[in-house]
Design an enzyme around this catalytic site. Structure first.
Site, PDB file in Angstrom:
ATOM      1  N   ASP A  19       4.931  -8.898   2.526  1.00 50.99           N
ATOM      2  CA  ASP A  19       3.869  -8.559   1.563  1.00 50.99           C
ATOM      3  C   ASP A  19       4.396  -8.715   0.132  1.00 50.99           C
ATOM      4  OD1 ASP A  19       3.802  -6.627   4.016  1.00 50.99           O
ATOM      5  OD2 ASP A  19       1.729  -6.667   3.325  1.00 50.99           O
ATOM      6  N   PHE A 171       1.069  -7.390  14.947  1.00 51.49           N
ATOM      7  CA  PHE A 171       1.203  -6.043  14.394  1.00 51.49           C
ATOM      8  C   PHE A 171      -0.036  -5.553  13.633  1.00 51.49           C
ATOM      9  CE2 PHE A 171       3.318  -2.325  12.863  1.00 51.49           C
ATOM     10  CZ  PHE A 171       2.823  -2.118  11.573  1.00 51.49           C
ATOM     11  N   ASN A 172      -0.560  -6.344  12.690  1.00 53.23           N
ATOM     12  CA  ASN A 172      -1.662  -5.848  11.859  1.00 53.23           C
ATOM     13  C   ASN A 172      -2.892  -5.505  12.698  1.00 53.23           C
ATOM     14  OD1 ASN A 172      -0.213  -6.010   9.482  1.00 53.23           O
ATOM     15  ND2 ASN A 172      -0.933  -8.080   8.989  1.00 53.23           N
ATOM     16  N   HIS A 244       5.101 -14.106   7.002  1.00 54.15           N
ATOM     17  CA  HIS A 244       3.732 -14.075   7.523  1.00 54.15           C
ATOM     18  C   HIS A 244       2.684 -14.011   6.403  1.00 54.15           C
ATOM     19  CE1 HIS A 244       5.394 -13.151  11.524  1.00 54.15           C
ATOM     20  NE2 HIS A 244       6.140 -12.229  10.949  1.00 54.15           N
TER      21      HIS A 244
HETATM   22  O1  RIB Z   1       2.802  -9.330  12.192  1.00 53.64           O
HETATM   23  C1  RIB Z   1       3.151  -9.572  10.858  1.00 53.64           C
HETATM   24  C2  RIB Z   1       2.461  -8.614   9.941  1.00 53.64           C
HETATM   25  O2  RIB Z   1       2.887  -7.288  10.216  1.00 53.64           O
HETATM   26  C3  RIB Z   1       2.812  -8.837   8.464  1.00 53.64           C
HETATM   27  O3  RIB Z   1       1.729  -8.476   7.667  1.00 53.64           O
HETATM   28  C4  RIB Z   1       3.952  -7.902   8.224  1.00 53.64           C
HETATM   29  O4  RIB Z   1       4.030  -7.455   6.864  1.00 53.64           O
HETATM   30  C5  RIB Z   1       3.556  -6.759   9.089  1.00 53.64           C
HETATM   31  O5  RIB Z   1       2.636  -5.965   8.357  1.00 53.64           O
HETATM   32 CA    CA Z   2       2.003  -6.931   5.832  1.00 53.81          CA
END
Ligand code: RIB
Ligand code: CA
Length: 314
Positions: A19, A171-172, A244
């Site tokens: 980020d 993840f998000n 990412h």
């Molecule tokens: O899977 C990658 C995401 O999860 C990215 O946004 C990283 O910062 C984490 O938040």
């Molecule tokens: Ca992120």
């Protein structure tokens, strides 16, 4: 990309190493105009990611408001996995808070997002979520009209293929699947920048050496961020950190670098082994007239040139 008119964006993030690099690119590239930075719990607690966002705003001379958002997912009880360290941005030196430091905007992130979208002409603002989509979901539920006023949502999240938090979930989306389902089904244009392309944006030692050779202030900052992001990936056997969130910003400012395909995208909410999976329907025979697209190819060399050229700007 219309070079003379910078794209107005709101970055909703959970800094987080990638980020942070996404904010470096977004704040440096002349084709982007950050209207606000909003924070959401994800990579770390809302307190940590918000402190990190304020510190990054000071470091990167981002004068747009920084507002804190959701402290937890809509339904899930997800916790961060500490991948970005105790502070959420381990290894990156942020300025000590002083009278000159940016103050946290008193508005809630959701209210600020709604206020900005409703006060700008339709089609002017692009939402760029790079953390869990809790704030974005709350915003479109609180003010459904934003779905017809936002130019598009270009989000980092999901995957048409394998996940990272689980075999199937990225993840998000994994952190707040209900929020993701709301965002993908709100009817606004969504471009999903998922792991299928972001796992190609690995900052290998050769890339990091190119960043180290830049010599500008942002080059040094980028190098520090890449070095800080490396340990977790190297431990998992990768040649370097995956940037990412930076790919989502790149997809806004340099759309020619990312190839998208229109397809229906839904989020699995109940599967024992698949909760948080983005189900991208790629069946060739089904109608594709949907507002959602997923990223399926990245011009990797072009991506690194975009980021490193931005960091080389004085
Ligand atoms: O899977 C990658 C995401 O999860 C990215 O946004 C990283 O910062 C984490 O938040
Ligand atoms: Ca992120």
């Amino acid at each position: 990309m219309d070079a003379e008119v910078p794209r107005k964006i709101i970055v909703d993030c959970d800094p987080g190493h990638d980020d942070a690099v996404a904010l470096l690119l977004a704040s440096t590239h002349p084709g982007l105009d950050i209207l606000a930075v909003t924070t959401v719990a994800g990579n770390s607690t809302i307190a940590n990611v918000t402190r990190n966002a304020l510190g990054l705003a000071e470091l990167l001379d981002i004068t747009a408001p920084v507002a804190a958002g959701a402290t937890r997912p809509l339904v899930a009880n997800s916790e961060d996995d500490g991948f970005h360290g105790e502070t959420g941005l381990s290894g990156v030196t942020l300025p000590a808070t002083s009278a000159a430091s940016p103050a946290l905007d008193p508005r809630h992130a959701v209210d600020l997002i709604i206020e900005l979208v409703m006060s700008h002409a339709p089609g002017e603002i692009t939402l760029v979520p790079t953390g869990p989509f809790t704030n974005i979901a709350l915003a479109v539920r609180r003010e459904p009209r934003i779905a017809r006023r936002v130019r598009e949502v270009v989000l980092m999240g999901g995957a048409a293929d394998v996940g990272n938090m689980t075999a199937t979930a990225e993840f998000n989306v994994w952190f707040d699947p209900e929020a993701a389902e709301i965002v993908f089904s709100a009817g606004w244009p969504v471009r999903m920048v998922g792991l299928d392309v972001t796992m190609q944006a690995l900052a290998t030692p050769a890339v990091i050496e190119r960043a180290r050779a830049i010599g500008t202030a942002r080059g040094r900052l980028l190098t520090e961020m890449l070095d800080a992001a490396s340990p977790g990936y190297l431990k998992d056997g990768f040649p370097g950190p995956a940037l990412h969130d930076v790919v989502a910003v790149a997809a806004v400012v340099a759309p020619e670098l990312v190839e998208f395909e229109q397809a229906p995208i839904r989020v699995e909410l109940t599967g024992t082994h698949t909760r948080g999976m983005t189900v991208v329907d790629r069946r060739r025979w089904i109608p594709r007239a949907v507002p959602t697209q997923y990223a399926r190819a990245l011009d990797v060399d072009g991506f690194w040139n975009l980021l490193l050229d931005a960091a080389a700007r004085p």
